[in-house]
Design a protein around this motif. Structure first.
Motif, mmCIF file in Angstrom:
data_model
loop_
_atom_site.group_PDB
_atom_site.id
_atom_site.type_symbol
_atom_site.label_atom_id
_atom_site.label_comp_id
_atom_site.label_asym_id
_atom_site.label_seq_id
_atom_site.Cartn_x
_atom_site.Cartn_y
_atom_site.Cartn_z
ATOM 1 N N UNK A 260 0.857 -1.202 0.000
ATOM 2 C CA UNK A 260 0.000 0.000 0.000
ATOM 3 C C UNK A 260 0.894 1.254 0.000
ATOM 4 N N UNK A 261 0.342 2.351 -0.492
ATOM 5 C CA UNK A 261 1.154 3.563 -0.680
ATOM 6 C C UNK A 261 1.618 4.134 0.662
ATOM 7 N N UNK A 262 2.625 4.984 0.582
ATOM 8 C CA UNK A 262 3.104 5.661 1.792
ATOM 9 C C UNK A 262 1.966 6.480 2.426
ATOM 10 N N UNK A 263 1.124 7.087 1.592
ATOM 11 C CA UNK A 263 -0.001 7.881 2.104
ATOM 12 C C UNK A 263 -0.941 7.027 2.946
ATOM 13 N N UNK A 264 -1.213 5.813 2.469
ATOM 14 C CA UNK A 264 -2.096 4.904 3.215
ATOM 15 C C UNK A 264 -1.405 4.472 4.510
ATOM 16 N N UNK A 265 -0.124 4.128 4.411
ATOM 17 C CA UNK A 265 0.601 3.716 5.628
ATOM 18 C C UNK A 265 0.549 4.828 6.667
ATOM 19 N N UNK A 266 0.783 6.066 6.229
ATOM 20 C CA UNK A 266 0.780 7.176 7.181
ATOM 21 C C UNK A 266 -0.557 7.247 7.915
ATOM 22 N N UNK A 267 -1.625 7.059 7.145
ATOM 23 C CA UNK A 267 -2.949 7.223 7.746
ATOM 24 C C UNK A 267 -3.342 6.060 8.657
ATOM 25 N N UNK A 268 -2.987 4.817 8.256
ATOM 26 C CA UNK A 268 -3.598 3.699 9.002
ATOM 27 C C UNK A 268 -2.617 2.721 9.652
ATOM 28 N N UNK A 269 -1.300 2.970 9.571
ATOM 29 C CA UNK A 269 -0.398 1.894 10.013
ATOM 30 C C UNK A 269 -0.592 1.549 11.488
ATOM 31 N N UNK A 270 -0.979 2.561 12.302
ATOM 32 C CA UNK A 270 -1.096 2.265 13.739
ATOM 33 C C UNK A 270 -2.223 1.288 14.044
ATOM 34 N N UNK A 271 -3.273 1.308 13.197
ATOM 35 C CA UNK A 271 -4.322 0.312 13.469
ATOM 36 C C UNK A 271 -4.236 -0.888 12.523
ATOM 37 N N UNK A 272 -3.497 -0.730 11.421
ATOM 38 C CA UNK A 272 -3.401 -1.833 10.447
ATOM 39 C C UNK A 272 -2.591 -3.007 11.013
ATOM 40 N N UNK A 273 -1.497 -2.685 11.705
ATOM 41 C CA UNK A 273 -0.599 -3.757 12.152
ATOM 42 C C UNK A 273 -0.774 -4.045 13.630
ATOM 43 N N UNK A 274 -1.008 -5.310 13.956
ATOM 44 C CA UNK A 274 -1.143 -5.731 15.347
ATOM 45 C C UNK A 274 -0.141 -6.854 15.596
ATOM 46 N N UNK A 275 0.829 -6.694 16.466
ATOM 47 C CA UNK A 275 1.159 -5.481 17.221
ATOM 48 C C UNK A 275 1.709 -4.391 16.296
ATOM 49 N N UNK A 276 1.896 -3.176 16.840
ATOM 50 C CA UNK A 276 2.402 -2.085 16.011
ATOM 51 C C UNK A 276 3.776 -2.424 15.431
ATOM 52 N N UNK A 277 4.129 -1.727 14.376
ATOM 53 C CA UNK A 277 5.420 -1.969 13.719
ATOM 54 C C UNK A 277 6.557 -1.498 14.617
ATOM 55 N N UNK A 278 7.758 -2.067 14.431
ATOM 56 C CA UNK A 278 8.912 -1.603 15.208
ATOM 57 C C UNK A 278 9.188 -0.111 14.940
ATOM 58 N N UNK A 279 9.915 0.471 15.891
ATOM 59 C CA UNK A 279 10.161 1.913 15.859
ATOM 60 C C UNK A 279 10.814 2.389 14.559
ATOM 61 N N UNK A 280 11.774 1.616 14.063
ATOM 62 C CA UNK A 280 12.500 2.047 12.859
ATOM 63 C C UNK A 280 11.532 2.215 11.678
ATOM 64 N N UNK A 281 10.557 1.326 11.648
ATOM 65 C CA UNK A 281 9.568 1.364 10.564
ATOM 66 C C UNK A 281 8.613 2.553 10.754
ATOM 67 N N UNK A 282 8.190 2.766 12.008
ATOM 68 C CA UNK A 282 7.276 3.899 12.275
ATOM 69 C C UNK A 282 7.976 5.211 11.925
ATOM 70 N N UNK A 283 9.278 5.257 12.227
ATOM 71 C CA UNK A 283 10.013 6.493 11.935
ATOM 72 C C UNK A 283 10.092 6.717 10.417
ATOM 73 N N UNK A 284 10.253 5.642 9.670
ATOM 74 C CA UNK A 284 10.300 5.780 8.206
ATOM 75 C C UNK A 284 8.946 6.276 7.684
ATOM 76 N N UNK A 285 7.871 5.692 8.193
ATOM 77 C CA UNK A 285 6.541 6.087 7.701
ATOM 78 C C UNK A 285 6.276 7.557 8.019
ATOM 79 N N UNK A 286 6.743 7.993 9.174
ATOM 80 C CA UNK A 286 6.562 9.399 9.559
ATOM 81 C C UNK A 286 7.508 10.310 8.762
#
Ligand SMILES: Cc1cc2nc3c(=O)[nH]c(=O)nc-3n(C[C@H](O)[C@H](O)[C@H](O)COP(=O)(O)OP(=O)(O)OC[C@H]3O[C@@H](n4cnc5c(N)ncnc54)[C@H](O)[C@@H]3O)c2cc1C
Length: 478
Positions: A260-286
């Motif tokens: 899915x696009x970066x735009x989609x990841x930005x909007x929904x990654x926190x609820x899409x992935x259970x458990x949340x993604x590791x920090x390095x990945x969250x930092x990339x999405x942000x």
């Protein structure tokens, strides 16, 4: 290996490239989950006017090292830059067409400012906007006979054009040194698909019959449409990855490739992935950024003059801009040019960027239409015929995209992240099995923002699985 359950989220260029490569390599249990009711994602060719138009990717950018060019080079599918894509005219908001000799002189400066060619950007800490502004005015200095007012209007327009190439809302958020991460493929940068559209390439990948709208070739029985993924539970005691769709359907997998696009990841990654993604990945999405670039197509009853030019850029005089900003048409400021389209003699294609593009997306078609008629009246002395049809894209409003394509921002440098961080797969701690993989244009370290980058990224993730199984079962190689 044959029976491993591989779920690919998104049937855009990356998802299709990954799925076809896996199926061709012997994997049989491959399923693409696609939220839209079609394949292609940001490659979207639709019938319009005399044949087709591309709402997303339109050109194949370059030849050497470009996966799309290399696959099609002997197939007579791609055609060199169309001769109608010559130099644009520049019209000012007082209806004056700027003399070609003036524009040629100004272009002699801006053509040397092509961002990816700027050696001075390598260690430049500031924004691309600051760099180009300084360079433009410095290089203009010797041209004492060029009117500074026109030069300013021209450069304002160029900045919007450069922003659209980067996929940024404006150049002052784009990283200067980040330009060197992107690599141009040598060769023709505007190869076109004539009257067939970019979709023809996807059909080639899928080995599908382009003339048959329902044929999915290799992917027949492997794509599920209207399948918006809501949750991916990627750690469970049984080892299954649990994928939940919007309608409650549960799908189990051994591997997930998320495209899915970066735009989609930005909007929904926190609820899409259970458990949340590791920090390095969250930092990339942000930290990675994307802006909005939209297209507007106008269909006329017949080709007409003076719009038989290759295209025209709209230069706003300062006083007209002040006036415009006080009207409901203020968003037209970011609609910077129109040009002709290959094999479509009755079409004009316009480009709009940024916040104003997002506003345009919220308007009704009739409102956009009226605004464009007003714009043409403002810029042309002769009457422009009323278009018979209008078509505009809404890449931001669509929740399955939320923007156009990735660019490296100043902020990306600040948080020290990159496409490679987004691409890192998440492996099973016990056996090293790739659980969650990431593909898509924004994960490509050098060809991001392009369709060939998306294709390469899909192949990269398919290869990761192929290698994983070959390493575990070396006899498979025979
Ligand atoms: C206006 C515009 C012009 C462009 N011009 C060019 C060009 O001329 N040349 C070029 O090379 N590139 C161009 N690009 C860029 C190119 O289109 C993209 O880089 C490429 O198509 C991206 O492919 P992808 O597979 O990474 O992502 P996508 O195409 O976005 O595919 C991801 C898929 O995931 C689906 N999805 C999203 N969320 C979910 C969910 N929750 N569940 C299930 N599915 C989901 C989406 O519907 C989509 O189909 C352009 C893009 C735009 C927008």
């Amino acid at each position: 290996m044959k029976s491993k359950r591989i779920v690919i989220i998104g049937a855009g260029a990356a998802g299709i490239a990954a799925a076809t490569r896996l199926l061709e390599s012997g994997f049989e249990n491959v399923l693409l989950l696609e939220a839209e009711n079609r394949f292609g994602g940001r490659i979207h060719t639709i019938p319009f006017a005399d044949n087709v138009v591309d709402l997303g990717a339109q050109w194949c950018h370059g030849e050497q090292g470009n996966a799309i060019y290399e696959l099609t080079r002997d197939l007579d599918m791609l055609h060199p830059t169309d001769e109608i894509e010559g130099d644009f005219k520049c019209i000012r908001s007082n209806k004056e067409v700027v003399a070609d000799v003036v524009i040629d002189r100004l272009r002699s400066i801006t053509s040397n400012l092509e961002p990816t060619q700027q050696k001075g950007l390598k260690d430049y800490e500031g924004s691309l906007g600051t760099y180009l502004t300084e360079a433009f005015w410095r290089n203009l200095q010797p041209l004492t006979d060029v009117d500074r007012v026109v030069a300013r209007e021209f450069f304002e327009n160029c900045k919007k054009m450069f922003s659209s190439m980067d996929g940024a809302d404006h150049l002052f958020e784009v990283s200067g040194k980040g330009q060197h991460e992107y690599l141009d493929c040598e060769g023709d940068l505007h190869l076109n698909w004539r009257d067939k559209g970019f979709r023809s390439f996807l059909c080639l990948l899928m080995k599908a019959d382009q003339a048959d709208a329902f044929d999915l070739g290799l992917l027949n029985e492997h794509i599920q449409y209207n399948a918006r993924v809501e949750h991916i539970e990627w750690q469970s005691p049984t080892g299954d990855i649990r994928i939940r769709l919007w309608n409650g359907e549960l799908i189990l997998a051994d591997h997930v490739i998320c495209t899915v696009s970066l735009g989609v990841l930005k909007e929904i990654h926190q609820k899409l992935f259970i458990p949340p993604l590791p920090l390095v990945k969250c930092r990339a999405i942000d930290g990675l950024k994307l802006g909005t670039v939209d297209k507007i197509y106008l269909e006329f009853k017949e080709p007409f003059t003076p719009l038989d030019w290759p295209g025209f850029s709209l230069l706003w005089r300062e006083e007209d801009l002040v006036e415009l900003r006080n009207t409901g048409y203020y968003w037209l400021e970011s609609l910077f040019s129109f040009h002709r389209v290959s094999c479509q003699p009755r079409l004009l294609q316009g480009w709009i960027i940024g916040q104003h593009a997002r506003h345009m997306e919220t308007l009704s078609e009739a409102e956009v239409f009226d605004a464009l008629l007003w714009l043409f009246k403002k810029f042309f002395t002769s009457e422009v015929p009323t278009p018979v049809r209008l078509l505009r894209t809404r890449w931001y409003t669509n929740p399955n995209f939320r923007g156009s394509y990735f660019f490296r921002a100043i902020y990306t440098e600040e948080v020290k992240t990159s496409s490679s961080d987004l691409a890192i797969p998440i492996l099973d701690e016990k056996d090293g099995r790739p659980l969650l993989q990431f593909a898509g244009e924004a994960t490509h370290p050098h060809f991001y923002s392009t369709a060939h980058g998306a294709v390469d990224s899909g192949w990269r993730e398919a290869q990761r699985l192929i290698t994983h199984y070959l390493d575990h079962n070396p006899h498979l190689e025979e």
